[in-house]
Design an enzyme around this catalytic site. Structure first.
Site, mmCIF file in Angstrom:
data_model
loop_
_atom_site.group_PDB
_atom_site.id
_atom_site.type_symbol
_atom_site.label_atom_id
_atom_site.label_comp_id
_atom_site.label_asym_id
_atom_site.label_seq_id
_atom_site.Cartn_x
_atom_site.Cartn_y
_atom_site.Cartn_z
ATOM 1 N N GLU A 1 37.481 30.570 50.215
ATOM 2 C CA GLU A 1 37.091 31.849 49.578
ATOM 3 C C GLU A 1 35.935 32.494 50.343
ATOM 4 O O GLU A 1 35.142 31.803 50.968
ATOM 5 C CB GLU A 1 36.613 31.559 48.146
ATOM 6 C CG GLU A 1 37.606 31.901 47.055
ATOM 7 C CD GLU A 1 37.694 33.400 46.768
ATOM 8 O OE1 GLU A 1 37.406 34.225 47.657
ATOM 9 O OE2 GLU A 1 38.067 33.731 45.639
ATOM 10 N N ASP A 2 35.813 33.800 50.226
ATOM 11 C CA ASP A 2 34.673 34.488 50.829
ATOM 12 C C ASP A 2 33.442 34.360 49.934
ATOM 13 O O ASP A 2 32.373 33.980 50.374
ATOM 14 C CB ASP A 2 34.992 35.960 51.129
ATOM 15 C CG ASP A 2 35.510 36.736 49.918
ATOM 16 O OD1 ASP A 2 35.740 36.140 48.844
ATOM 17 O OD2 ASP A 2 35.685 37.966 50.047
ATOM 18 N N ASP B 1 31.795 35.085 42.547
ATOM 19 C CA ASP B 1 30.907 36.009 41.848
ATOM 20 C C ASP B 1 30.976 35.683 40.353
ATOM 21 O O ASP B 1 30.281 34.785 39.877
ATOM 22 C CB ASP B 1 31.376 37.426 42.193
ATOM 23 C CG ASP B 1 30.514 38.538 41.643
ATOM 24 O OD1 ASP B 1 29.339 38.299 41.365
ATOM 25 O OD2 ASP B 1 31.021 39.656 41.488
ATOM 26 N N PHE C 1 25.228 43.283 46.483
ATOM 27 C CA PHE C 1 26.578 43.503 46.987
ATOM 28 C C PHE C 1 26.539 43.328 48.492
ATOM 29 O O PHE C 1 25.879 44.080 49.200
ATOM 30 C CB PHE C 1 27.122 44.886 46.608
ATOM 31 C CG PHE C 1 28.596 44.971 46.878
ATOM 32 C CD1 PHE C 1 29.500 44.421 45.975
ATOM 33 C CD2 PHE C 1 29.077 45.532 48.043
ATOM 34 C CE1 PHE C 1 30.867 44.441 46.240
ATOM 35 C CE2 PHE C 1 30.444 45.557 48.318
ATOM 36 C CZ PHE C 1 31.331 45.017 47.407
ATOM 37 N N ARG D 1 34.206 44.769 57.371
ATOM 38 C CA ARG D 1 34.657 43.375 57.508
ATOM 39 C C ARG D 1 34.314 42.821 58.889
ATOM 40 O O ARG D 1 34.145 41.625 59.071
ATOM 41 C CB ARG D 1 36.175 43.263 57.307
ATOM 42 C CG ARG D 1 36.635 43.597 55.895
ATOM 43 C CD ARG D 1 38.084 43.152 55.705
ATOM 44 N NE ARG D 1 38.708 43.765 54.539
ATOM 45 C CZ ARG D 1 38.607 43.309 53.300
ATOM 46 N NH1 ARG D 1 37.894 42.234 53.041
ATOM 47 N NH2 ARG D 1 39.224 43.920 52.301
HETATM 48 P P1 5GP Z 1 34.950 36.957 41.147
HETATM 49 O O1 5GP Z 1 36.344 36.844 40.601
HETATM 50 O O2 5GP Z 1 34.308 35.605 41.373
HETATM 51 O O3 5GP Z 1 34.106 37.868 40.319
HETATM 52 O O4 5GP Z 1 35.021 37.727 42.500
HETATM 53 C C1 5GP Z 1 35.530 37.209 43.635
HETATM 54 C C2 5GP Z 1 35.909 38.315 44.579
HETATM 55 O O5 5GP Z 1 35.185 39.533 44.339
HETATM 56 C C3 5GP Z 1 35.562 37.908 45.971
HETATM 57 O O6 5GP Z 1 36.601 37.162 46.567
HETATM 58 C C4 5GP Z 1 35.317 39.235 46.645
HETATM 59 O O7 5GP Z 1 36.527 39.774 47.111
HETATM 60 C C5 5GP Z 1 34.787 40.129 45.545
HETATM 61 N N1 5GP Z 1 33.302 40.187 45.574
HETATM 62 C C6 5GP Z 1 32.432 39.653 44.713
HETATM 63 N N2 5GP Z 1 31.149 39.904 45.065
HETATM 64 C C7 5GP Z 1 31.226 40.614 46.201
HETATM 65 C C8 5GP Z 1 30.241 41.153 47.095
HETATM 66 O O8 5GP Z 1 29.010 41.055 46.934
HETATM 67 N N3 5GP Z 1 30.711 41.827 48.173
HETATM 68 C C9 5GP Z 1 32.046 41.970 48.437
HETATM 69 N N4 5GP Z 1 32.367 42.646 49.523
HETATM 70 N N5 5GP Z 1 32.996 41.468 47.629
HETATM 71 C C10 5GP Z 1 32.593 40.797 46.530
#
Ligand code: 5GP
Length: 183
Positions: free
Chosen positions: A100-101, A104, A153, A166
């Site tokens: 995963e990247d 959040d 962010f 990216r």
């Molecule tokens: P979650 O489901 O944990 O809230 O979010 C996961 C996804 O939200 C990540 O895989 C990513 O694509 C996006 N995301 C969450 N925080 C960020 C952030 O700070 N920057 C970016 N570019 N994407 C985020």
């Protein structure tokens, strides 16, 4: 001269990323010694991380990708997860490493793990480049973590804002007064 990426401020440098990714690769190689791994990259944000990480894993691996999306063009999670592209091969009986990247709210990882468990993988571990623990809504399994970041962010090294940034070689912070956020 103003850089093409404007006033995005570096939060994690290319050198710090490279060092940590190599360490993660070494840990994973040690933990799975003698086994074969299926790396599942979560698109699109993990594509650079996955490309670098897999070159530090000294094991036989195969790679597959899951297209998931929880963000529209916003900087706040919608909580709605869409599958945009499914795995190409079954994972039953395999050792799986999800790449995963960023984690959040945790909703994406939770969804992903439920989905992958139903496919009867032999084991499932999660490796995330970044974690924003302060934003968690549901508990999230992260077995290998690159860096924790504050509630910012972030963009770069695979992560986007409205599809852009990216290709930044570092992880950076979008300014709070960024015209597209403020507007
Ligand atoms: P979650 O489901 O944990 O809230 O979010 C996961 C996804 O939200 C990540 O895989 C990513 O694509 C996006 N995301 C969450 N925080 C960020 C952030 O700070 N920057 C970016 N570019 N994407 C985020």
């Amino acid at each position: 001269m103003v850089a093409w990426y404007g006033d995005i401020e570096e939060v994690i440098s290319p050198a710090e990323i490279a060092k940590r990714v190599a360490e993660l690769g070494r840990s994973i190689s040690r933990d799975f010694v003698g086994r074969e791994l299926v790396l599942i990259g979560v698109l699109k944000g993990s594509f650079l991380f996955m490309a670098d990480l897999c070159r530090h894993i000294e094991l036989p691996i195969t790679c597959d990708f899951f297209g998931l999306s929880s963000y529209g063009d916003q900087t706040k999670s919608t909580g709605v997860i869409r599958i945009t592209s499914d795995l190409k091969r079954p994972i039953a009986g395999k050792d799986v490493l999800v790449v995963e990247d960023i984690v959040d709210t945790g909703l994406t990882v939770q969804y992903l793990l439920e989905n992958l468990k139903a496919r009867r993988a032999s084991s499932i571990k999660v490796c995330s480049l970044l974690d924003k623990p302060s934003r968690r809504v549901v508990p999230a399994q992260i077995d290998y973590l690159g860096f924790s970041v504050p509630n910012l962010f972030v963009v770069g090294y695979g992560l986007d804002f409205k599809g852009r940034y990216r290709n930044l070689p570092f992880v950076g912070k979008l300014p709070d007064d960024h015209p597209e956020i403020a507007g």
